[in-house]
Scaffold this motif. Structure first.
Motif, PDB file in Angstrom:
ATOM      1  N   UNK A 174       0.851  -1.191   0.000  1.00 46.76           N
ATOM      2  CA  UNK A 174       0.000   0.000   0.000  1.00 46.76           C
ATOM      3  C   UNK A 174       0.889   1.244   0.000  1.00 46.76           C
ATOM      4  N   UNK A 175       0.414   2.279  -0.646  1.00 45.38           N
ATOM      5  CA  UNK A 175       1.157   3.536  -0.736  1.00 45.38           C
ATOM      6  C   UNK A 175       0.857   4.375   0.502  1.00 45.38           C
ATOM      7  N   UNK A 176       1.916   4.786   1.204  1.00 46.42           N
ATOM      8  CA  UNK A 176       1.726   5.596   2.420  1.00 46.42           C
ATOM      9  C   UNK A 176       2.224   7.030   2.228  1.00 46.42           C
ATOM     10  N   UNK A 177       2.963   7.288   1.159  1.00 51.84           N
ATOM     11  CA  UNK A 177       3.478   8.643   0.941  1.00 51.84           C
ATOM     12  C   UNK A 177       3.832   8.807  -0.527  1.00 51.84           C
ATOM     13  N   UNK A 178       3.546   9.955  -1.081  1.00 56.19           N
ATOM     14  CA  UNK A 178       3.939  10.283  -2.450  1.00 56.19           C
ATOM     15  C   UNK A 178       4.098  11.788  -2.586  1.00 56.19           C
TER      16      UNK A 178
END
Length: 264
Positions: A174-178
């Protein structure tokens, strides 16, 4: 999602590779692979061009999945990186060399345009220059190992980051920061991730880029080592994304990130 402040870019001139006029035409067995040239011609405007490259397409993974030329030097670098007895200082040194080779080939996939400059002697020279609108995005953390290699080639290129983690309960990525340049949808993106074992992390990262309106064909994935399973997974999910790697092998050096950053 955050945005990055504008940075004034300065891109070095590029020089077109020429072939000798006296070169002997190749035989059928020696005929060079023209897939790269054909692909480049289809994906840039008429006013743009891409540097000629000798990348080797891997047919079973589609026309946009390519290997850099496998020379003795490249094989030695791969061997040192895989060797468990390699010290961290040597590991980082040789990893940086392999990263630089992949980055240089990746830059050949970007669009160039014709330009005319004046030399110190007052002569006119017809050359090439990058078409403006390129950026790099690293997948944290191991992808950050490739940032310096890109910076060494393009000192002022803008960079973004994506952090993908596995859920402790479901083990799903899962993406937690971008964080990206605010105009990333208008740019060619060099996505950096050195080791691909399953391909799940890259798929999540590309999904985030697409959520920011980045076209699939405008993404160039720079990779060092990929397993066949990861290659199949990614090319099936994103058949028009450009992928450049140095090796496809069933066993990936998953210790790369820990060894490179000294956390092993």
């Amino acid at each position: 999602m955050g945005t990055m402040s504008e940075v004034v870019t300065s891109r070095p001139p590029a020089f077109e590779k020429k072939t000798s006029a006296t070169q002997i035409p190749p035989t059928d067995k020696q005929k060079p692979n023209t897939c790269s040239d054909h692909h480049n011609a289809q994906n840039v405007d008429e006013s743009d061009s891409c540097i000629e490259s000798q990348l080797e397409p891997v047919e079973c993974f589609g026309p946009y999945f390519r290997l850099i030329p496998c020379s003795g030097q490249v094989k030695e670098l791969q061997t040192i990186i895989r060797d468990r007895n390699t010290s961290r200082s040597d590991f980082k040194f040789y990893a940086d060399r392999l990263i630089r080779l992949v980055v240089e080939e990746g830059l050949n996939q970007l669009p160039y345009s014709d330009c005319s400059i004046t030399t110190p002697t007052g002569c006119q020279y017809q050359g090439l220059q990058f078409v403006k609108g390129n950026c790099g995005v690293s997948i944290v953390r191991s992808g950050e190992a490739m940032e310096q290699g890109l910076r060494s080639c393009c000192r002022s290129i803008r960079l973004g980051k994506i952090l993908v983690e596995s859920d402790l309960e479901t083990h799903e990525a899962r993406v937690v920061y971008a964080k990206f340049p605010e105009d990333i949808s208008q740019r060619k993106v060099l996505l950096m991730y050195p080791i691909m074992s399953s391909g799940n992390t890259v798929i999540k990262a590309v999904n985030v880029l697409q959520e920011h309106a980045v076209d699939e064909e405008n993404i160039i994935l720079l990779n060092l080592f990929s397993t066949p399973a990861a290659a199949r997974t990614i090319t099936s999910a994103f058949p028009k994304m450009h992928i450049l790697t140095s090796e496809v092998h069933p066993v990936a050096p998953n210790h790369f990130g820990q060894k490179y950053f000294g956390t092993d």
